[in-house]
Write an enzyme that holds these catalytic residues in place. Structure first.
Site, PDB file in Angstrom:
ATOM      1  N   HIS A   1      -4.844  -9.311   8.222  1.00  0.00           N
ATOM      2  CA  HIS A   1      -5.204  -8.509   7.044  1.00  0.00           C
ATOM      3  C   HIS A   1      -6.446  -9.144   6.428  1.00  0.00           C
ATOM      4  CE1 HIS A   1      -5.092  -6.318   3.319  1.00  0.00           C
ATOM      5  NE2 HIS A   1      -4.075  -5.598   3.765  1.00  0.00           N
TER       6      HIS A   1
ATOM      7  N   HIS B   1      -0.969 -10.757   9.817  1.00  0.00           N
ATOM      8  CA  HIS B   1      -0.268  -9.750   9.025  1.00  0.00           C
ATOM      9  C   HIS B   1       0.704  -8.903   9.841  1.00  0.00           C
ATOM     10  CE1 HIS B   1       0.204  -6.979   5.674  1.00  0.00           C
ATOM     11  NE2 HIS B   1      -0.197  -5.961   6.413  1.00  0.00           N
TER      12      HIS B   1
ATOM     13  N   ARG C   1      -9.176  -2.317   9.916  1.00  0.00           N
ATOM     14  CA  ARG C   1      -8.894  -3.710   9.548  1.00  0.00           C
ATOM     15  C   ARG C   1      -9.468  -4.773  10.472  1.00  0.00           C
ATOM     16  NH1 ARG C   1      -2.743  -3.642   7.536  1.00  0.00           N
ATOM     17  NH2 ARG C   1      -3.374  -2.403   5.751  1.00  0.00           N
TER      18      ARG C   1
ATOM     19  N   ARG D   1      -3.497  -1.408  14.353  1.00  0.00           N
ATOM     20  CA  ARG D   1      -2.723  -0.437  13.578  1.00  0.00           C
ATOM     21  C   ARG D   1      -3.537   0.115  12.407  1.00  0.00           C
ATOM     22  NH1 ARG D   1       0.715  -1.127   8.853  1.00  0.00           N
ATOM     23  NH2 ARG D   1       0.004  -3.280   8.855  1.00  0.00           N
TER      24      ARG D   1
ATOM     25  N   GLY E   1       0.808  -1.225   0.000  1.00  0.00           N
ATOM     26  CA  GLY E   1       0.000   0.000   0.000  1.00  0.00           C
ATOM     27  C   GLY E   1       0.834   1.264   0.000  1.00  0.00           C
TER      28      GLY E   1
ATOM     29  N   GLU F   1      -6.691   3.906   2.254  1.00  0.00           N
ATOM     30  CA  GLU F   1      -6.883   2.564   2.831  1.00  0.00           C
ATOM     31  C   GLU F   1      -7.864   2.655   3.998  1.00  0.00           C
ATOM     32  OE1 GLU F   1      -3.299   0.052   3.239  1.00  0.00           O
ATOM     33  OE2 GLU F   1      -2.236   1.665   2.242  1.00  0.00           O
TER      34      GLU F   1
HETATM   35  P1  FAD Z   1      11.393  -6.177   8.569  1.00  0.00           P
HETATM   36  O1  FAD Z   1      11.249  -5.375   7.359  1.00  0.00           O
HETATM   37  O2  FAD Z   1      10.632  -7.430   8.655  1.00  0.00           O
HETATM   38  O3  FAD Z   1      12.945  -6.510   8.741  1.00  0.00           O
HETATM   39  C1  FAD Z   1      13.380  -7.378   9.766  1.00  0.00           C
HETATM   40  C2  FAD Z   1      14.770  -7.852   9.442  1.00  0.00           C
HETATM   41  O4  FAD Z   1      15.319  -8.554  10.543  1.00  0.00           O
HETATM   42  C3  FAD Z   1      14.817  -8.813   8.268  1.00  0.00           C
HETATM   43  O5  FAD Z   1      15.937  -8.458   7.491  1.00  0.00           O
HETATM   44  C4  FAD Z   1      15.051 -10.163   8.931  1.00  0.00           C
HETATM   45  O6  FAD Z   1      15.724 -11.096   8.128  1.00  0.00           O
HETATM   46  C5  FAD Z   1      15.928  -9.748  10.098  1.00  0.00           C
HETATM   47  N1  FAD Z   1      15.949 -10.689  11.217  1.00  0.00           N
HETATM   48  C6  FAD Z   1      14.893 -11.231  11.864  1.00  0.00           C
HETATM   49  N2  FAD Z   1      15.345 -12.039  12.849  1.00  0.00           N
HETATM   50  C7  FAD Z   1      16.700 -12.002  12.811  1.00  0.00           C
HETATM   51  C8  FAD Z   1      17.735 -12.620  13.559  1.00  0.00           C
HETATM   52  N3  FAD Z   1      17.478 -13.493  14.536  1.00  0.00           N
HETATM   53  N4  FAD Z   1      19.020 -12.345  13.246  1.00  0.00           N
HETATM   54  C9  FAD Z   1      19.326 -11.502  12.231  1.00  0.00           C
HETATM   55  N5  FAD Z   1      18.392 -10.891  11.486  1.00  0.00           N
HETATM   56  C10 FAD Z   1      17.097 -11.133  11.781  1.00  0.00           C
HETATM   57  N6  FAD Z   1       3.231  -1.440   6.333  1.00  0.00           N
HETATM   58  C11 FAD Z   1       2.975  -0.198   5.863  1.00  0.00           C
HETATM   59  O7  FAD Z   1       3.160   0.791   6.573  1.00  0.00           O
HETATM   60  N7  FAD Z   1       2.511  -0.045   4.587  1.00  0.00           N
HETATM   61  C12 FAD Z   1       2.291  -1.094   3.752  1.00  0.00           C
HETATM   62  O8  FAD Z   1       1.906  -0.902   2.619  1.00  0.00           O
HETATM   63  C13 FAD Z   1       2.548  -2.402   4.241  1.00  0.00           C
HETATM   64  N8  FAD Z   1       2.300  -3.483   3.463  1.00  0.00           N
HETATM   65  C14 FAD Z   1       2.665  -4.717   3.926  1.00  0.00           C
HETATM   66  C15 FAD Z   1       2.502  -5.816   3.081  1.00  0.00           C
HETATM   67  C16 FAD Z   1       2.937  -7.070   3.488  1.00  0.00           C
HETATM   68  C17 FAD Z   1       2.764  -8.259   2.580  1.00  0.00           C
HETATM   69  C18 FAD Z   1       3.515  -7.228   4.777  1.00  0.00           C
HETATM   70  C19 FAD Z   1       3.996  -8.567   5.239  1.00  0.00           C
HETATM   71  C20 FAD Z   1       3.628  -6.137   5.621  1.00  0.00           C
HETATM   72  C21 FAD Z   1       3.206  -4.881   5.210  1.00  0.00           C
HETATM   73  N9  FAD Z   1       3.331  -3.773   6.038  1.00  0.00           N
HETATM   74  C22 FAD Z   1       3.051  -2.530   5.552  1.00  0.00           C
HETATM   75  C23 FAD Z   1       3.987  -3.883   7.334  1.00  0.00           C
HETATM   76  C24 FAD Z   1       5.445  -3.431   7.188  1.00  0.00           C
HETATM   77  O9  FAD Z   1       5.951  -3.914   5.970  1.00  0.00           O
HETATM   78  C25 FAD Z   1       6.327  -3.932   8.310  1.00  0.00           C
HETATM   79  O10 FAD Z   1       5.723  -3.718   9.554  1.00  0.00           O
HETATM   80  C26 FAD Z   1       7.659  -3.211   8.282  1.00  0.00           C
HETATM   81  O11 FAD Z   1       8.239  -3.342   7.007  1.00  0.00           O
HETATM   82  C27 FAD Z   1       8.581  -3.781   9.340  1.00  0.00           C
HETATM   83  O12 FAD Z   1       9.855  -3.259   9.139  1.00  0.00           O
HETATM   84  P2  FAD Z   1      11.019  -3.750  10.100  1.00  0.00           P
HETATM   85  O13 FAD Z   1      12.264  -3.098   9.624  1.00  0.00           O
HETATM   86  O14 FAD Z   1      10.611  -3.566  11.503  1.00  0.00           O
HETATM   87  O15 FAD Z   1      11.082  -5.338   9.877  1.00  0.00           O
HETATM   88  C1  SIN Z   2      -1.747  -3.198   2.315  1.00  0.00           C
HETATM   89  O1  SIN Z   2      -1.240  -2.758   1.285  1.00  0.00           O
HETATM   90  O2  SIN Z   2      -2.920  -3.555   2.400  1.00  0.00           O
HETATM   91  C2  SIN Z   2      -0.907  -3.326   3.527  1.00  0.00           C
HETATM   92  C3  SIN Z   2      -0.821  -2.023   4.191  1.00  0.00           C
HETATM   93  C4  SIN Z   2      -0.376  -2.189   5.610  1.00  0.00           C
HETATM   94  O3  SIN Z   2      -0.240  -3.288   6.115  1.00  0.00           O
HETATM   95  O4  SIN Z   2      -0.195  -1.144   6.244  1.00  0.00           O
END
Ligand code: FAD
Ligand code: SIN
Length: 522
Positions: A245, A353, A292, A388, A50, A117
């Protein structure tokens, strides 16, 4: 092997990478180590569709409206001061993303093409087609790879945080004393367990969707940061609030589930049941664009009423060319399954999700353990409350990684010395463990969680889940004490811990809110 850095970043999604870039710029003479399991780019971030919710043009939108939408979606449990801080910082953080080379779609007039959204009163979602996360991950990795004082260790799995407990033994580790000194890390290629020490550590390990059978989260989302923080005795909160989701593509056998972005409903798509009837008016006046938790529960009820495993998303009435322009990846996916979206409905069902709870942090991203910061999905900041608001999580990660970098810059003390940290002691005696002992238990965790701890829970289901998870915990502990350490084994340990915490927090909740719903509390 010991690897000494000034800053250790665990995880390479948006939270870890944006923090690393900032801290590297603030401390050009200091060393930053990023470790990540698997490949550099694999993360929840990579799959975000999104986009990022941001108020950018104050003539068309207002911080007040975005704050209100966030508070309403959070079902009364957001921290209003945190909500205000995040929403009003969004413009500055988005400008940084633009400076880092992230490209967001514009319309024919050259203005940003803002999506909508569920729960948003305005169009305010900045997006890059329907692959926003991929574009962000690509841009951030490019900068990180060009930054000389960042060392990147991919295929490095963080096993446990190092605190006084490992350095001085059990008697020292009182709550008030705890400080983090780095992490023990498994080199997934050589199988060596390395000791990474650092003055400051950022936990940015993302989510835990893999505790469920059906999830949009990739295989790396196994709650490792939650497990590590729990074992280090950091404060955790809100673990009962799980976001499902509403519209993952229903395609049995495909795992993780492919997401059909909520922005598709924001674009005008309808939800329909097996009889082809729109049903959301029975559940909420905001129809398909209610928050959601409400839409996911409505779909769950509808599926149970009809005895089906899915409902449908109807985009047949929408402008096809405009749809394909905004959602090329979703269109391609449907085509690959022979779904002609001009004539046919898309089968969808809810999927785990997002984890609202996690490691408790203050406004600077500081956890209850000294020098341990957390950002992104692993953290519990107070922004989301019980549910969220869509597209607020990429934003949250940017804001808290920024704040953590600022806080560390203000506090950094050149003279602080790290204690002498002992190397990992390998106690394993069983080097030929059967894989089935892990794969079976991993599947069992998922089945327990999906059947007993899903969208609708009950006291009896939670009790059963708890009992079964305890057996799995004991079996895993025996394995962990004797078997050769591997990613699979460690992930299973963290999946069981995370599942256990979701159940325990659920059992303590006395009122239905957002991502927690028990039929015994109606
Ligand atoms: P992540 O991006 O998950 O990164 C975590 C990292 O930690 C990864 O590299 C992983 O390999 C690493 N890791 C984990 N455990 C270990 C370990 N033990 N040792 C070393 N490395 C490790 N949010 C929005 O705001 N907008 C959106 O449009 C949206 N769409 C989404 C669509 C999908 C399909 C999904 C799954 C989620 C979506 N979300 C969205 C949620 C959002 O993507 C996530 O909440 C956000 O990207 C999390 O970022 P992060 O850096 O915290 O974790
Ligand atoms: C979506 O594109 O529906 C995901 C957006 C989000 O998880 O915030």
């Amino acid at each position: 092997m010991k690897i000494k850095s000034d800053f250790l970043v665990i995880g390479s999604g948006i939270a870890g990478l944006s923090f690393a870039i900032k801290i590297a710029q603030k401390f050009p003479g200091k060393k930053i180590s990023i470790i990540t399991k698997g490949t550099k780019e694999e993360s929840n971030t990579k799959y975000a569709q999104g986009g990022i919710a941001t108020v950018y043009d104050l003539a068309k939108d207002s911080y007040k409206a975005h704050i209100e939408d966030t508070l309403i979606a959070g079902d009364g449990l957001c921290d209003p001061a945190v909500v205000e801080m995040v929403i009003t910082q969004a413009t500055a953080r988005l400008d940084e993303l633009l400076n880092w080379g992230v490209s967001f779609d514009k319309n024919a007039q050259g203005e940003y093409d803002l999506g909508k959204e569920g729960g948003h009163s305005k169009n305010r979602i900045f997006h890059h087609k329907d692959i926003t996360g991929y574009e962000i991950e690509r841009s951030l990795l490019k900068i990180v790879n060009q930054t000389p004082n960042i060392d990147f260790y991919d295929f490095h799995y963080a096993i446990d945080l190092i605190t006084e407990h490992q350095v001085f033994g059990d008697l020292i580790s009182l709550e008030s004393d705890k400080t983090v000194f780095g992490a023990y890390v498994l080199d997934e290629k050589t199988k060596e367990i390395k000791t990474f020490t650092a003055k400051y550590t950022l936990l940015a390990t993302g989510g835990s969707g893999q505790v469920y059978e059906t999830t949009t989260n990739p295989f790396v989302a196994t709650g490792d940061g939650i497990g590590m923080a729990y074992r280090a005795k950091a404060r955790l909160a809100d673990m009962e609030f799980i976001q499902f989701h509403p519209t993952a593509l229903y395609n049995p056998g495909e795992s993780p589930a492919f997401l059909i972005s909520e922005a598709v409903r924001g674009f005008g798509a309808y939800l329909r049941n097996e009889q082809g009837k729109r049903f959301m008016k029975k559940y909420d006046t905001r129809l398909e664009l209610a928050p959601r938790d409400i839409v996911a529960r409505a779909i769950d009820t509808e599926m149970k009423l009809q005895g089906n495993k899915n409902v449908y998303l109807d985009v047949t009435h929408l402008d096809y060319d405009a749809f394909v322009k905004h959602f090329p990846n979703i269109t391609k996916k449907c085509e690959s399954l022979n779904i002609d979206i001009r004539k046919e409905y898309i089968p969808v069902a809810p999927a785990a999700h997002y984890m609202m709870g996690g490691v408790v942090v203050d406004k600077h991203g500081q956890t209850s353990i000294k020098n341990l910061y957390a950002s992104g999905e692993v953290s519990r900041t107070g922004l989301h409350g019980a549910n969220r608001l869509a597209s607020n999580s990429l934003l949250e990660a940017l804001v808290f990684s920024h704040n953590a970098a600022e806080d560390i810059a203000n506090r950094f003390d050149e003279n602080v010395k790290l204690p002498s940290v002992p190397q990992w002691i390998d106690t394993s005696t069983n080097r030929n463990m059967e894989k089935i002992l892990i794969t079976h238990d991993r599947n069992e965790v998922k089945t327990i969680m999906s059947n007993y701890v899903g969208i609708v829970r009950s006291n009896e289901r939670l009790l059963r889940a708890l009992r079964r998870l305890y057996v799995l915990y004991q079996d895993n502990k025996r394995l962990y004490d004797h078997a050769e350490i591997s990613t699979d084994l460690l992930e299973l340990r963290n999946l069981i811990t995370t599942a256990y915490l979701i159940v325990e927090f659920s059992r303590k909740r006395k009122q239905n809110k957002g991502g927690f719903y028990s039929k015994d509390l109606i």
